[in-house]
Design a protein around this motif. Structure first.
Motif, PDB file in Angstrom:
ATOM      1  N   THR A  66      73.674  57.059  39.681  1.00  0.00           N
ATOM      2  CA  THR A  66      73.927  55.800  38.964  1.00  0.00           C
ATOM      3  C   THR A  66      72.724  54.878  39.122  1.00  0.00           C
ATOM      4  O   THR A  66      71.792  55.177  39.872  1.00  0.00           O
ATOM      5  N   ASP A  67      72.777  53.749  38.433  1.00  0.00           N
ATOM      6  CA  ASP A  67      71.747  52.718  38.573  1.00  0.00           C
ATOM      7  C   ASP A  67      72.201  51.607  39.518  1.00  0.00           C
ATOM      8  O   ASP A  67      71.656  50.509  39.497  1.00  0.00           O
ATOM      9  N   PHE A  68      73.208  51.891  40.346  1.00  0.00           N
ATOM     10  CA  PHE A  68      73.816  50.870  41.191  1.00  0.00           C
ATOM     11  C   PHE A  68      73.544  51.095  42.664  1.00  0.00           C
ATOM     12  O   PHE A  68      73.354  52.220  43.113  1.00  0.00           O
ATOM     13  N   GLU A  69      73.546  49.981  43.390  1.00  0.00           N
ATOM     14  CA  GLU A  69      73.518  49.994  44.852  1.00  0.00           C
ATOM     15  C   GLU A  69      74.858  49.470  45.343  1.00  0.00           C
ATOM     16  O   GLU A  69      75.504  48.653  44.669  1.00  0.00           O
ATOM     17  N   SER A  90      73.319  45.885  40.312  1.00  0.00           N
ATOM     18  CA  SER A  90      72.324  46.523  39.453  1.00  0.00           C
ATOM     19  C   SER A  90      71.741  45.461  38.534  1.00  0.00           C
ATOM     20  O   SER A  90      72.155  44.300  38.563  1.00  0.00           O
ATOM     21  N   ASP A  91      70.804  45.879  37.685  1.00  0.00           N
ATOM     22  CA  ASP A  91      70.266  44.986  36.662  1.00  0.00           C
ATOM     23  C   ASP A  91      71.383  44.607  35.698  1.00  0.00           C
ATOM     24  O   ASP A  91      72.309  45.386  35.461  1.00  0.00           O
ATOM     25  N   SER A  92      71.247  43.447  35.089  1.00  0.00           N
ATOM     26  CA  SER A  92      72.281  42.972  34.161  1.00  0.00           C
ATOM     27  C   SER A  92      72.479  43.927  32.986  1.00  0.00           C
ATOM     28  O   SER A  92      73.583  44.051  32.467  1.00  0.00           O
ATOM     29  N   GLU A  93      71.448  44.627  32.583  1.00  0.00           N
ATOM     30  CA  GLU A  93      71.570  45.555  31.453  1.00  0.00           C
ATOM     31  C   GLU A  93      72.508  46.725  31.769  1.00  0.00           C
ATOM     32  O   GLU A  93      72.992  47.394  30.860  1.00  0.00           O
ATOM     33  N   ASN A  94      72.774  46.961  33.057  1.00  0.00           N
ATOM     34  CA  ASN A  94      73.659  48.074  33.447  1.00  0.00           C
ATOM     35  C   ASN A  94      75.116  47.649  33.610  1.00  0.00           C
ATOM     36  O   ASN A  94      75.969  48.493  33.890  1.00  0.00           O
TER      37      ASN A  94
END
Length: 155
Positions: A66-69, A90-94
């Protein structure tokens, strides 16, 4: 004669205070030992410990695939529900509905409701166990890493 009495008072007064204070503290400890904690209290304490341990172990770790921590985990309870608030950053785009579904699955895999319900003790019949498991909620929250006030609640 008065000096002798004053000296005795000066000698015995601290001993009396120490004895009285110790006696009062001993009674408080006895009272605390007699006060029973409810299964709910013990279960919530155990849930708090699990939440703290997971937070300390995983906070800031990237979630594989994923793009998450991993962000945070905290407990909550009210008259109808209890459970965990689990956040990922994560970044707002995610922050999307699709990401929400993925992270909800990850949260459910990470925190099995049957295991969490066992923290509240044994001895429940099948109906009570099912009711408890239904009342345990896992709230997944996606948080923008650049603006912690921007959150996406997935439930």
């Amino acid at each position: 004669m008065l000096d002798k009495k004053m000296n005795m008072i000066k000698f015995f007064l601290p001993l009396f205070i120490v004895f009285f204070t110790f006696n009062v503290q001993a009674n408080i400890i006895k009272d605390l030992k007699r006060t029973e904690a409810s299964q709910f209290d013990v279960g919530m304490l155990r849930l708090d410990i699990v939440a703290l341990a997971v937070k300390n172990k995983l906070q800031g770790e990237r979630i594989r695939g994923t793009d998450f921590e991993f962000g945070n985990v905290s407990t909550f309870s009210n008259n109808e529900q209890l459970g965990l608030n689990v956040s990922f950053t994560s970044d707002s785009e995610n922050l999307s509905q699709s990401s929400c579904e993925t992270m909800k699955l990850y949260t459910a895999k990470m925190f099995d409701k049957k295991t969490l319900s066992a923290l509240f003790g044994k001895g429940f019949d099948a109906e009570e166990s099912a009711d408890l498991m239904n009342r345990i909620k896992l709230n997944t929250i996606l948080v923008d890493e650049d603006n912690l006030n921007m959150t996406f609640k997935c439930n």
